[in-house]
Design an enzyme around this catalytic site. Structure first.
Site, PDB file in Angstrom:
ATOM      1  N   ASP A  82       0.603  -1.367   0.437  1.00 42.06           N
ATOM      2  CA  ASP A  82      -0.322   0.310  -0.008  1.00 42.06           C
ATOM      3  C   ASP A  82       1.268   1.279  -0.058  1.00 42.06           C
ATOM      4  O   ASP A  82       1.913   0.774   0.873  1.00 42.06           O
ATOM      5  CB  ASP A  82      -1.134  -0.211   0.830  1.00 42.06           C
ATOM      6  CG  ASP A  82      -1.820   0.949   1.471  1.00 42.06           C
ATOM      7  OD1 ASP A  82      -2.667   1.612   0.105  1.00 42.06           O
ATOM      8  OD2 ASP A  82      -2.561   1.424   2.358  1.00 42.06           O
ATOM      9  N   ALA A 215     -11.315   5.160   2.521  1.00 41.38           N
ATOM     10  CA  ALA A 215     -12.904   4.305   3.211  1.00 41.38           C
ATOM     11  C   ALA A 215     -12.791   3.771   3.864  1.00 41.38           C
ATOM     12  O   ALA A 215     -14.267   3.263   3.840  1.00 41.38           O
ATOM     13  CB  ALA A 215     -12.920   3.343   1.393  1.00 41.38           C
ATOM     14  N   ILE A 257      -9.336  -0.341   3.843  1.00 41.81           N
ATOM     15  CA  ILE A 257      -9.706   0.160   5.032  1.00 41.81           C
ATOM     16  C   ILE A 257      -8.573  -0.460   5.495  1.00 41.81           C
ATOM     17  O   ILE A 257      -8.296  -1.179   6.138  1.00 41.81           O
ATOM     18  CB  ILE A 257     -11.123  -1.365   5.992  1.00 41.81           C
ATOM     19  CG1 ILE A 257     -12.586  -0.834   4.244  1.00 41.81           C
ATOM     20  CG2 ILE A 257     -11.826  -1.339   6.730  1.00 41.81           C
ATOM     21  CD1 ILE A 257     -13.117  -1.795   4.314  1.00 41.81           C
TER      22      ILE A 257
END
Length: 311
Positions: A82, A215, A257
């Site tokens: 990420d 999110a 998330i």
């Protein structure tokens, strides 16, 4: 069964009108909670690691924990980097067993972003690894990402075709109003996602998988739990789950998330210590924290992402 890429996951998600959950992991209990939830509802998974998590937990430990989750669940699981911020970091993860990486060149000029992203794509594709790029900048603070409101910018739909064609990326993260961290909106401010931008991007890139970062919904239950047991979190407003579900029905195939997991774990641990101050065995407080993450992830998969029974 081995780790997989996101290629097949995204094809099915796009045609099926659902999204795959990309959950950030930092330790064994978080990985267990997420994967146990996914197994119970038969959902595919993306477990993602930030540069900070990789430094904290060690690359090898995280890879082996995720590989153990594959063996335990039999689910299709992708291991994703990420917010990789350099070619060197992406290359290290590719060489070290990751099946997917994100190169985030959104803080560079459009031309420089293309050049950096293409360099990562060329290397990754040689190794059978997929790549996520990013256009637009999300505000907020989370791990190594720190973007002020004034530096945030929505994705420009007119740039997406050129970016994808010149870089060869396999998926694209766009900025339509989500935000990193728990403090996404000010109290009284109405959360709103720019679905018009998403629709225009989908129109220009038919069938191409889109990604939403930042999110988390910042579930009030866990914020209240943290505050009740010694915390001082201000009012935190996340992304409404119905907006995320709408995005998942469109072109969004991956929804990230992280903050919700942190809040669930921290809130549960604080509550446990308040109720059992005499306990000191980590298993006693990490067990309930793992269960909170499991229940949170099950709810996300079934009621937000819609990827249950899609493994």
């Amino acid at each position: 069964m081995a780790l997989v890429t996101t290629e097949e996951m995204f094809k099915k998600a796009y045609s099926g009108g659902y999204a795959i959950g990309a959950f950030n992991v930092n330790n064994m209990e978080i990985i267990q909670g997420i994967t146990e939830a996914a197994k119970e509802v038969n959902a595919p998974l993306i477990l993602q690691v930030s540069a900070g998590a990789r430094k904290y937990a060690n690359h090898t430990y995280l890879v082996k924990l995720v590989e153990a989750a594959v063996l335990e669940t039999g689910l299709p699981i992708a291991l994703h980097l990420d917010h990789g911020d350099s070619y060197e970091l992406c290359k290290s993860c590719i060489d070290g067993g990751f099946t997917s990486v994100m190169i985030d060149g959104s803080h560079y000029s459009f031309k420089e972003n293309i050049e950096l992203t293409k360099k990562v794509v060329d290397y990754a594709h040689e190794k059978g690894v997929v790549v996520e790029g990013e256009l637009g900048r999300l505000a907020g603070i989370e791990d190594a990402v720190n973007v002020s409101d004034k530096d945030a910018s929505y994705t420009r739909p007119e740039e997406v075709e050129e970016f994808v064609s010149k870089t060869g990326v396999d998926s694209l993260a766009i900025a339509i109003g989500t935000s990193h961290g728990a403090y996404k909106f000010k109290p009284g401010q109405k959360p709103q996602l720019r679905m018009d931008i998403l629709d225009e991007v989908a129109k220009r890139l038919p069938g191409f998988p889109i990604v939403l970062h930042g999110a988390s919904s910042v579930i009030p239950e866990f914020v209240d739990m943290i505050n009740k047991y010694g915390g001082k979190m201000p009012d935190a407003i996340g992304i409404p789950e119905d907006m995320l579900r709408e995005a998942a029905r469109k072109a969004v195939c991956k929804i990230n998330i992280d903050s919700d997991l942190r809040l669930a774990m921290t809130g549960t641990i604080r509550k446990y210590f308040a109720e059992h101050p005499e306990h000191f065995d980590p298993r006693q407080y990490l067990g309930p924290a793992r269960l909170s993450i499991k229940e949170l992830v099950k709810n996300k998969i079934v009621n937000v992402l819609g990827c249950n029974n899609k493994a």
